[in-house]
Design a protein around this motif. Structure first.
Motif, PDB file in Angstrom:
ATOM      1  N   HIS A 132      48.494  43.624  39.502  1.00 32.32           N
ATOM      2  CA  HIS A 132      48.695  42.180  39.335  1.00 32.32           C
ATOM      3  C   HIS A 132      47.648  41.514  38.447  1.00 32.32           C
ATOM      4  O   HIS A 132      47.350  40.327  38.618  1.00 32.32           O
ATOM      5  CB  HIS A 132      48.730  41.497  40.707  1.00 32.32           C
ATOM      6  CG  HIS A 132      49.960  41.807  41.490  1.00 32.32           C
ATOM      7  ND1 HIS A 132      50.051  42.888  42.328  1.00 32.32           N
ATOM      8  CD2 HIS A 132      51.164  41.196  41.532  1.00 32.32           C
ATOM      9  CE1 HIS A 132      51.238  42.919  42.880  1.00 32.32           C
ATOM     10  NE2 HIS A 132      51.949  41.913  42.409  1.00 32.32           N
ATOM     11  N   GLY A 149      40.373  36.671  42.000  1.00 34.15           N
ATOM     12  CA  GLY A 149      41.730  36.126  42.041  1.00 34.15           C
ATOM     13  C   GLY A 149      41.879  34.904  41.147  1.00 34.15           C
ATOM     14  O   GLY A 149      40.886  34.253  40.783  1.00 34.15           O
ATOM     15  N   ALA A 150      43.129  34.581  40.852  1.00 37.82           N
ATOM     16  CA  ALA A 150      43.422  33.471  39.940  1.00 37.82           C
ATOM     17  C   ALA A 150      42.973  32.133  40.513  1.00 37.82           C
ATOM     18  O   ALA A 150      42.476  31.272  39.770  1.00 37.82           O
ATOM     19  CB  ALA A 150      44.919  33.439  39.647  1.00 37.82           C
ATOM     20  N   GLN A 151      43.108  31.973  41.819  1.00 40.67           N
ATOM     21  CA  GLN A 151      42.700  30.705  42.445  1.00 40.67           C
ATOM     22  C   GLN A 151      41.187  30.542  42.386  1.00 40.67           C
ATOM     23  O   GLN A 151      40.685  29.440  42.130  1.00 40.67           O
ATOM     24  CB  GLN A 151      43.166  30.668  43.912  1.00 40.67           C
ATOM     25  CG  GLN A 151      44.671  30.583  44.102  1.00 40.67           C
ATOM     26  CD  GLN A 151      45.195  29.216  43.698  1.00 40.67           C
ATOM     27  OE1 GLN A 151      44.473  28.209  43.764  1.00 40.67           O
ATOM     28  NE2 GLN A 151      46.433  29.179  43.239  1.00 40.67           N
ATOM     29  N   LYS A 154      40.143  29.697  38.925  1.00 39.44           N
ATOM     30  CA  LYS A 154      40.468  28.297  38.620  1.00 39.44           C
ATOM     31  C   LYS A 154      39.390  27.365  39.185  1.00 39.44           C
ATOM     32  O   LYS A 154      38.939  26.441  38.513  1.00 39.44           O
ATOM     33  CB  LYS A 154      41.830  27.978  39.231  1.00 39.44           C
ATOM     34  CG  LYS A 154      42.435  26.695  38.737  1.00 39.44           C
ATOM     35  CD  LYS A 154      43.815  26.526  39.360  1.00 39.44           C
ATOM     36  CE  LYS A 154      44.322  25.119  39.136  1.00 39.44           C
ATOM     37  NZ  LYS A 154      45.551  24.878  39.893  1.00 39.44           N
ATOM     38  N   ARG A 186      46.603  37.929  40.110  1.00 37.52           N
ATOM     39  CA  ARG A 186      47.369  36.927  40.866  1.00 37.52           C
ATOM     40  C   ARG A 186      48.397  37.679  41.724  1.00 37.52           C
ATOM     41  O   ARG A 186      49.291  38.339  41.197  1.00 37.52           O
ATOM     42  CB  ARG A 186      48.078  35.944  39.944  1.00 37.52           C
ATOM     43  CG  ARG A 186      48.876  34.899  40.739  1.00 37.52           C
ATOM     44  CD  ARG A 186      49.603  33.898  39.877  1.00 37.52           C
ATOM     45  NE  ARG A 186      48.679  32.942  39.266  1.00 37.52           N
ATOM     46  CZ  ARG A 186      48.572  32.722  37.962  1.00 37.52           C
ATOM     47  NH1 ARG A 186      49.329  33.403  37.134  1.00 37.52           N
ATOM     48  NH2 ARG A 186      47.726  31.838  37.490  1.00 37.52           N
ATOM     49  N   THR A 187      48.230  37.564  43.057  1.00 34.05           N
ATOM     50  CA  THR A 187      49.180  38.247  43.955  1.00 34.05           C
ATOM     51  C   THR A 187      50.166  37.264  44.584  1.00 34.05           C
ATOM     52  O   THR A 187      51.082  37.660  45.278  1.00 34.05           O
ATOM     53  CB  THR A 187      48.451  38.941  45.118  1.00 34.05           C
ATOM     54  OG1 THR A 187      47.797  37.946  45.910  1.00 34.05           O
ATOM     55  CG2 THR A 187      47.437  39.953  44.626  1.00 34.05           C
ATOM     56  N   GLN A 190      47.807  33.088  48.746  1.00 34.42           N
ATOM     57  CA  GLN A 190      46.763  32.075  48.571  1.00 34.42           C
ATOM     58  C   GLN A 190      45.400  32.613  49.009  1.00 34.42           C
ATOM     59  O   GLN A 190      44.408  32.490  48.282  1.00 34.42           O
ATOM     60  CB  GLN A 190      47.150  30.843  49.415  1.00 34.42           C
ATOM     61  CG  GLN A 190      46.306  29.614  49.181  1.00 34.42           C
ATOM     62  CD  GLN A 190      46.678  28.916  47.866  1.00 34.42           C
ATOM     63  OE1 GLN A 190      47.727  29.187  47.278  1.00 34.42           O
ATOM     64  NE2 GLN A 190      45.797  28.052  47.404  1.00 34.42           N
ATOM     65  N   ASP A 193      44.205  35.469  46.607  1.00 31.07           N
ATOM     66  CA  ASP A 193      43.870  34.994  45.254  1.00 31.07           C
ATOM     67  C   ASP A 193      42.617  34.124  45.230  1.00 31.07           C
ATOM     68  O   ASP A 193      42.040  33.872  44.177  1.00 31.07           O
ATOM     69  CB  ASP A 193      45.055  34.222  44.657  1.00 31.07           C
ATOM     70  CG  ASP A 193      46.212  35.151  44.292  1.00 31.07           C
ATOM     71  OD1 ASP A 193      46.005  36.380  44.376  1.00 31.07           O
ATOM     72  OD2 ASP A 193      47.296  34.669  43.949  1.00 31.07           O
TER      73      ASP A 193
END
Lengths: 407, 231
Positions: A132, A149-151, A154, A186-187, A190, A193
């Motif tokens: 991912h 993770g993407a979160q 960010k 990104r999986t 929440q 990530d």
């Protein structure tokens, strides 16, 4: 002769019989489809959970599952490699360290519930994270850096190549290091990530003061081999280690999946209870309509037991017709869901389906096993026979002297 | 030489309770039917003919007295034992034919033998023979709704006699038939009586049946008023 009579009696009221069989059959088709989807999606979720947080079997220091302390560890993981290879050379063995940590950048801070030290070469074969990656790349052996993770990325406002400060608390105390972000994944989960990150195992061992020890040796085989593998390891490994199956290692996920299955079965049982009432009504009406005929059968010598049996056979036949309808509808639909999958968004209305910290995205695939189909098939026919107990009992108790004079 | 009695009723009384009122249907009936007999039971509606048949056929139990079929007192039998007795010893012919509508003529007659547990080959022989005797050889595979009233009643008689019962109880067998068809049915019953020794007891209003029966039992108010055997 009884079978012939039962079949023709059912066929006397074709429309009513077909309507009841259709209701029962479609309920069964729904059961088949839901069973397949539930088992398929649960296996998918279990698989994701296993790859991220455990293995099909995990070996840990005794008591680690409860206390989650770094001091409770596996001191010689390479010895376990050798034993596992001896039991089954196809099993993939990954050494891991799990710790809590925090990540800081110039623009923010993220708390990591799972900072995982991994062996990138081995992990790449089974990693859910590697699959991912949305930016940068997965870790390489011995490489200093972190995959987040993407979160988290960010919140920290970082991209691959940017530096973050990793702070964690090891056996020797607090440790802090500046580290480049190597990749972002990104999986859709929440929690994962945001609060899950991976670094190389040697970096983790150094920062946490673990020497060559690890907190977890995760073994990847398949779901069917799990129990046997755990059993074999229990026999061969030291008593200072705990050997857990994925269900024991991930109790929250296991309970979530169990609860999800249970709620599905409760719903299906309720549907079947309603349908059973319909079957009871159909068979009872059929018996009431034939009061005179049943009276004549008793008059010419049919015993109450045989009358009861006749009604039960009729219900069983109805059940078999419904079963044929159910399988004829349910199996092809299930096959489509098994081959092409069902878009989770279309099914749940959301991009992902998340439970116990594990998220599933994209498509869910059905997985139907023979045994549950067999048991539910038997159960459905039995249910129709059970629905006929009261009408059968009523028919068996008819007094021929009054029944034959009914109009 | 006196013939063996296959049916004996001793002081049989039957009282039905309707609400708080007791309605007597049979009042101390004594009756003997010898083996191979052919008797008609006549009487106005409500005279007790059907109740008498229900007692003899083991469909109902008397309030007092005893009903004995071939030496077996029915009062001591359970419901299952009574069903077995009806299966092996009693044949019924009803006014409204009462064939099983989902079965063919052949299957209706075969049903009794199947319930008795007779092997299929033997059943086939017996059913084919009896349906041929009652003149329905070509209609064996017709369902009741595909046959006339007379034909259906012939099937009912075939069903009643196919298992060679001790007695055949026919309740108003000609009531729904025209005189010609009724006469033919009676011919057939007499023939079965003569050739197979089947015992027949017919409840009837039909003068033709009474005229042709060698014995006529007349009932009034639940009791036997006259019992005449013709020479």
């Amino acid at each position: 002769m009884l079978l012939k009579m039962a079949f023709r009696n059912l066929w006397r009221r074709k429309f009513r019989t077909l309507l009841t069989a259709l209701a029962l059959g479609l309920s069964y088709a729904m059961t088949v489809i839901f069973m397949g989807l539930a088992d398929g999606s649960h296996e998918q979720m279990a698989d994701i959970g296993i790859r991220l947080k455990a293995g099909h079997v995990v070996v840990q220091g005794k008591g680690y599952a409860k206390k989650k302390r770094l001091e409770i560890r596996v001191f010689h993981p390479n010895r376990i490699d050798a034993i596992v290879h001896d039991i089954d050379p196809t099993v993939i063995v990954c050494h891991r360290i799990f710790a809590m940590a925090a990540l800081r950048s110039a623009d923010g801070m993220v708390r990591l519930d799972s900072l995982v030290g991994i062996q990138p070469a081995r992990e790449a074969k089974i990693s859910e994270i590697a699959k991912h990656m949305v930016a940068g790349s997965f870790l390489k052996p011995g490489q200093k850096g972190i995959v987040i993770g993407a979160q988290a990325a960010k919140r920290l406002k970082v991209a691959p190549g940017d530096n973050v400060v990793l702070t964690t608390s090891g056996i020797a105390g607090r440790a802090q290091e500046k580290m480049p972000v190597k990749g972002i994944f990104r999986t859709a989960g929440q929690a994962v990530d945001t609060g899950y990150a991976q670094i190389d195992l040697t970096t983790a061992q150094r920062m946490l003061g673990m020497d060559h020890s690890v907190t977890q040796v995760a073994l990847f085989a398949n779901l069917k081999k799990t129990r046997r593998l755990a059993h074999e390891l229990t026999k061969r490994l030291s008593a200072n280690l705990e050997i857990l199956t994925w269900k024991q290692a991930l109790p929250m996920l296991s309970q979530f999946l169990w609860l999800d299955s249970a709620s599905m079965w409760v719903m299906l049982l309720l549907i079947f209870a309603i349908v059973a009432a319909g079957v009871l009504n159909t068979v009872l009406m059929s018996v009431m309509e034939r009061t005179k005929e049943l009276g004549v059968l008793k008059a010419i010598g049919m015993t109450p037991r045989r009358i009861f049996f006749e009604v039960a056979v009729e219900a069983a036949l109805l059940g078999l017709i419904a079963l044929a309808i159910g399988l004829a509808v349910g199996l092809p639909v299930n096959h489509l869901a098994e081959v092409h999958g069902i878009d989770i968004k279309a099914f749940t209305g959301a991009d992902s389906f998340e439970g116990a910290g594990v998220a599933m995205t994209g498509k869910m695939y059905s997985k139907l096993y023979l045994l549950p189909v067999l048991w539910t098939s038997i159960g459905m026919v039995l249910l129709t026979v059970l629905s006929a107990l009261y009408p059968g009992w009523k028919a068996a108790r008819l007094k021929p002297v009054t029944a034959i004079h009914r109009t | 030489m006196t013939k063996e009695n296959i049916v004996e009723l001793h002081d049989v009384t039957k009282i039905y309770r309707q609400g708080t009122i007791d309605v007597p249907a049979l009042n101390g009936v004594d009756l003997c039917i010898p083996k191979g007999g052919f008797a008609a039971v006549s009487g106005p509606s409500g005279s007790g003919k059907t109740t008498l048949f229900n007692m003899i056929g083991g469909l109902d139990r008397p309030t007092s007295g005893s009903v004995v079929i071939q030496g077996q007192d029915l009062s001591s039998l359970s419901q299952s034992a009574l069903a077995k007795l009806r299966l092996f010893k009693v044949g019924f012919v009803f006014q409204a034919y009462n064939l099983v509508p989902v079965l063919t003529a052949y299957e209706n007659a075969e049903l009794v033998l199947a319930m008795q547990g007779m092997p299929p080959a033997e059943r086939k022989k017996r059913v084919t023979k009896i349906l041929t005797e009652v003149g329905l050889k070509d209609m064996m595979h017709r369902r009741p709704y595909e046959m006339s009233g007379g034909q259906q009643q012939r099937v009912a008689v075939a069903r009643a006699v196919v298992a060679h019962p001790t007695i055949v109880l026919a309740d108003e067998p000609t009531a729904n038939l025209d005189s010609k068809t009724g006469g033919a049915l009676l011919d057939m019953m007499h023939s079965l009586n003569e050739h197979h020794g089947t015992t027949f007891l017919l409840a009837t209003h039909d003068p033709m049946v009474m005229e042709r029966a060698p014995r006529v039992i007349h009932m009034v108010d639940g009791a036997i008023a006259t019992d005449q055997t013709k020479d």
